[in-house]
Design an enzyme around this catalytic site. Structure first.
Site, PDB file in Angstrom:
ATOM      1  N   ALA A 294    -106.319 -13.772   4.787  1.00 18.39           N
ATOM      2  CA  ALA A 294    -107.371 -12.818   4.531  1.00 18.39           C
ATOM      3  C   ALA A 294    -107.800 -13.255   3.169  1.00 18.39           C
ATOM      4  O   ALA A 294    -108.123 -14.171   2.757  1.00 18.39           O
ATOM      5  CB  ALA A 294    -106.668 -11.159   4.360  1.00 18.39           C
ATOM      6  N   SER A 295    -108.095 -12.473   2.145  1.00 15.08           N
ATOM      7  CA  SER A 295    -108.798 -12.396   0.858  1.00 15.08           C
ATOM      8  C   SER A 295    -107.904 -13.269  -0.052  1.00 15.08           C
ATOM      9  O   SER A 295    -108.426 -13.734  -1.038  1.00 15.08           O
ATOM     10  CB  SER A 295    -109.036 -10.948   0.229  1.00 15.08           C
ATOM     11  OG  SER A 295    -109.989 -10.483   0.812  1.00 15.08           O
ATOM     12  N   VAL A 296    -106.654 -13.552   0.207  1.00 12.46           N
ATOM     13  CA  VAL A 296    -106.061 -14.502  -0.569  1.00 12.46           C
ATOM     14  C   VAL A 296    -106.641 -16.092  -0.339  1.00 12.46           C
ATOM     15  O   VAL A 296    -106.502 -16.977  -1.164  1.00 12.46           O
ATOM     16  CB  VAL A 296    -104.405 -14.717  -0.363  1.00 12.46           C
ATOM     17  CG1 VAL A 296    -103.516 -15.752  -0.882  1.00 12.46           C
ATOM     18  CG2 VAL A 296    -103.937 -13.390  -0.759  1.00 12.46           C
ATOM     19  N   SER A 297    -107.196 -16.108   0.867  1.00 12.58           N
ATOM     20  CA  SER A 297    -107.965 -17.323   0.972  1.00 12.58           C
ATOM     21  C   SER A 297    -108.953 -17.716  -0.222  1.00 12.58           C
ATOM     22  O   SER A 297    -109.352 -18.973  -0.543  1.00 12.58           O
ATOM     23  CB  SER A 297    -108.652 -17.348   2.135  1.00 12.58           C
ATOM     24  OG  SER A 297    -108.096 -16.932   3.248  1.00 12.58           O
ATOM     25  N   LYS A 298    -109.706 -16.715  -0.936  1.00 13.84           N
ATOM     26  CA  LYS A 298    -110.744 -17.060  -1.768  1.00 13.84           C
ATOM     27  C   LYS A 298    -110.310 -18.015  -2.899  1.00 13.84           C
ATOM     28  O   LYS A 298    -111.115 -18.811  -3.436  1.00 13.84           O
ATOM     29  CB  LYS A 298    -111.154 -15.798  -2.545  1.00 13.84           C
ATOM     30  CG  LYS A 298    -111.757 -14.633  -1.688  1.00 13.84           C
ATOM     31  CD  LYS A 298    -112.268 -13.481  -2.070  1.00 13.84           C
ATOM     32  CE  LYS A 298    -113.253 -12.636  -1.131  1.00 13.84           C
ATOM     33  NZ  LYS A 298    -112.554 -12.068  -0.028  1.00 13.84           N
TER      34      LYS A 298
END
Length: 832
Positions: free
Chosen positions: A77-81
């Protein structure tokens, strides 16, 4: 199905890890507890100086039951950023871009020339969320991707939320746009660039980008799920997941530790370049945010972290830079991050509380929708309903046997005055004893500001939830002061509109009016329409004690229909009644007119309490406001109320009148009932009197209650009129069980789900997953109102238990002295 847990616990004896190592046993115990209660399903890794001190997998990799391992790849999820930020940093070191370049330099159709790559990476662009832009543009055959998202931005050109660089606003569109820049500059797809420049150089064996445009997925991929009836159900990627940048990087706790350790080195970029990722953004006014490039920066840079949440995935990486410690947790079970939060508290030596789920079994669930009842169980977790269905006990959770009785959503009182006296009596016994869990106040045009109500609840907790409208009369008093016997001018209306909109943004449900009362009576319809339009622009609603409930009832109904038509706002008639003897029997005709308005597109509804007596000031018995006219008083006694049955409830000017009918007061003073009414008006100099007026017919009440768009209310408070203690139980006893006017399911809908719909209250009024756990357990054979005019505070029978926000507040006809009540905000609030 009973899922199995794969244990991969590794504890190393490292002196440097002593601080965290001493907490491993507690953490393991906590996670085992959460796993047993379906509150954690995933993997965890703790490390110090790059050495693992705790590593474990709990549960399954998806609804198929395949066991997790610490090599299982979760959607980050947003850890991908942070990975996409790193790709931009790599390209920067290759000399292919600069952080302060305009996005338009690389994406020529990007419609915002002022936005730079830096603005994207640190969330200061002002871009709106792409979900909101794209959701209405996609068909059932479409899957959103980066190219189609850019085309939508270019086509729709949605306005920025703020001037670029002026604020920090976390927004996924920033990183989907950044991914498009990366692909444009590198000349290859982001998944290939990622594999070549990050995954392979770092030896990340199970880390990759995957989205729905790809035909195959690696064997290590984990699927999201949630539990229904204690069995896992797929809850994975959706039609938005052809897009990357904001998410859709997959990784494992083991690979994320390698990633973490590489960031201390220069394997990917120089330390000077990477330092920008760890540096909070500077806004236009010189202040700093707490976000760098793909990392939240905490404790002056001593700690950096990022969370992620998408579909059923909940992810977290936390790096204590000064201590060189790492905490990584990945979950795929829609748990809401319970495990992450508690482990973080343990690691930081902060207090924590394990969730204590409750399982209500052996009940007939009437869920508030109007659907047929079913025999099910309901699990409560903290303030919310966790699950509904054929549930079994998990771990050591508390089990409540409902003994075959009915479990319904807590009743919502759409027109209430039960807030009076809550400071002195926070148990709210008049309301909770009849199953009410949420009261809607601010009625009849009179209200307190939202800030005042919220402050009161915080300072003096109560057992019941409170929502409010903003009163038209109160707005007039704020602007016109005591000069209320006139229409407001344009500037005054504009000032009222601004206050109203501000209140709705703070949480007010909308505008209420009491047009029969003198604070609102002298306003004209146009004034109310203008205010209602303002409320509509803020996503608020309109509820009204209409201008007349007797002599001019037809004109008053035309007025509220007109307000709904002109303002394009949902409108509700308060305490629907026909309070004039010669008009009794016209309920069906009136409802036909309202149905015609609804067919025209006007969302008009009503609420009603089930009594033939109202409570108000005796002054409402003079529709022409001619309070000394004996002919008007005589007319009132013949048409508007029965003086032999109407009781003075409060009369500070002469306490001897209290508890007596108007006829009895006349006998006391050797005068007729009309003259006694004039005496009451004349002596009530401070206008503090209250009367219970006998004015309606039972037949009309039954007809109005049966209308599909009428919900139940009490219009009650803590005494005087029995409606304050018995409205809802009277419906269940008299109209459902005894007279069989409506079904139990319909009655509950009129007390819960329909009321929530009419008021705009969200996540209450139904027994459904994720809704607030406002519940009432009652015996349908025994439930009954006992309050009367002579004993208006008598408790109802048959209400067995009442929960508010998951806490038991009423049991065995007594309050439990728990005070979990919340201020409930409307749909127009800025943080709903």
């Amino acid at each position: 199905m009973r899922v199995r847990i794969l244990l991969l616990l590794t504890i190393f004896s490292l002196p440097a890890a002593a601080q965290w190592k001493s907490k491993v046993s507690k953490i393991d115990s906590v996670l085992s507890y959460l796993y047993e209660h379906h509150l954690f399903n995933g993997t965890i890794l703790l490390a110090e100086d790059g050495k693992v001190i705790y590593k474990k997998a709990f549960g399954i990799a998806g609804a198929d039951g395949k066991p997790l391992t610490t090599s299982s790849s979760f959607n980050l999820a947003s850890v991908s950023k942070q990975f996409f930020a790193m790709m931009a940093m790599i390209l920067k070191e290759q000399g292919k871009l600069n952080f302060d370049d305009a996005v338009q330099k690389y994406l020529h159709n990007f419609p915002y020339p002022q936005i730079t790559l830096r603005n994207l990476m640190n969330h200061t662009s002002g871009l709106p969320e792409y979900f909101d832009i794209a959701v209405n543009e996609l068909t059932l055959l479409d899957t959103l991707n980066n190219e189609s998202m850019l085309a939508l931005l270019a086509y729709k050109k949605p306005p920025l939320l703020f001037k670029t660089g002026a604020q920090f606003n976390y927004c996924n569109t920033n990183y989907t746009t950044l991914a498009s820049v990366i692909e444009k500059v590198s000349g290859i797809s982001s998944d290939k660039f990622f594999d070549e420049k990050i995954a392979r150089p770092l030896g990340l064996k199970n880390t990759y980008i995957y989205d729905l445009s790809m035909k195959k997925y690696p064997a290590s991929r984990v699927f999201g799920f949630h539990f229904e009836n204690d069995s896992p159900v797929l809850d994975d990627l959706v039609f938005l997941d052809g897009i990357v940048g904001d998410g859709n990087v997959y990784s494992t706790v083991e690979d994320l530790l390698k990633w973490d350790q590489a960031l201390y080195t220069e394997k990917l970029v120089s330390k000077a370049t990477f330092k920008e990722a760890m540096t909070p953004a500077k806004l236009n006014d010189g202040t700093f945010t707490q976000y760098g490039f793909g990392w939240s920066v905490i404790n002056n840079g001593a700690e950096v972290s990022h969370t992620g949440g998408w579909v059923a995935f909940s992810t977290f990486i936390d790096r204590y830079l000064a201590a060189k410690k790492t905490f990584i947790m990945l979950d795929n079970s829609a748990s809401g991050g319970f495990g992450r939060s508690i482990v973080k508290h343990i690691l930081d030596d902060e207090p924590y509380k394990l969730p204590s789920p409750q399982l209500i079994t052996n009940v007939i669930v009437v869920d508030g929708t109007g659907s047929p009842s079913t025999k099910q169980s309901v699990r409560i977790l903290n303030a919310r309903i966790r699950s509904v269905g054929n549930l079994r006990r998990l771990g050591n959770e508390t089990v409540i046997d409902g003994n075959g009785k009915v479990l319904a959503p807590g009743f919502i009182d759409s027109h209430s005055h039960h807030e009076r006296g809550l400071k002195e009596k926070p148990d709210a016994i008049p309301a909770i004893s009849q199953g009410i869990t949420t009261i809607v106040v601010g009625q009849d045009g009179g209200s307190w500001p939202v800030d005042t109500l919220e402050s009161r609840i915080q300072k003096n907790p109560v057992s019941i939830n409170i929502a409010t409208y903003t009163g038209h009369g109160s707005l007039r008093e704020m602007i016109l002061k005591s000069d209320l016997h006139r229409k407001a001018d344009t500037s005054e209306v504009d000032r009222m509109k601004q206050i109203l909109v501000d209140e709705i943004h703070k949480g007010s449900l909308g505008l209420s009016s009491g047009l029969e009362y003198e604070e609102g009576f002298y306003s004209n319809t146009d004034e109310v329409i203008q205010l209602a339009r303002a409320a509509a622009t803020a996503n608020g609603r309109y509820i009204s004690h209409i201008r007349s409930e007797d002599v001019n009832l037809e004109r008053a109904l035309d007025e509220i229909i007109s307000i709904g038509r002109e303002a394009k706002i949902p409108v509700q008639i308060s305490h629907f009644k026909i309070a004039m003897r010669s008009k009794w029997g016209n309920a069906s005709r009136i409802l036909a007119e309202l149905d015609a308005a609804r067919a025209e597109g006007i969302n008009i509804t009503a609420d009603l309490y089930p009594y033939t007596m109202w409570v108000s000031t005796p002054r409402v018995l003079f529709p022409k406001k001619d309070f000394t006219n004996e002919a008007s008083a005589l007319y009132a006694t013949k048409e508007l109320f029965d003086p032999s049955k109407s009781v003075i409830l409060s009369f500070p000017a002469n306490r001897k009148f209290e508890g007596k009918t108007i006829t009895a007061i006349g006998t006391l003073n050797q005068e007729s009932a009309p003259k006694a009414l004039l005496r009451v008006i004349r002596d009530d100099v401070q206008q503090e009197a209250a009367i219970a007026g006998a004015s309606m017919s039972e037949s009309d009440i039954s007809t109005l209650l049966s209308w599909n768009y009428t919900n139940v209310c009490s219009d009650g408070s803590g005494g005087g009129h029995p409606r304050g203690y018995g409205s809802f139980t009277r419906i269940l006893g008299k109209y459902v069980r005894d007279e069989k006017l409506i079904s139990l399911e319909t009655a509950i809908n009129k007390m819960t789900g329909l009321t929530a719909e009419h008021t705009g209250i969200l996540k209450r009024g139904l027994i459904a997953r994720s809704y607030y756990a406002d519940l009432v357990l009652f015996d349908p054979q025994l439930v009954k109102d006992n309050a009367t005019m002579s004993d208006p505070s008598a408790l109802s029978s048959g209400i067995l238990k009442v929960w508010v926000n998951g806490q038991l507040v009423y049991e065995d006809q007594k309050a439990t002295r728990k005070y979990p009540g919340m201020f409930v905000k409307g749909t127009g609030t800025e943080d709903d």
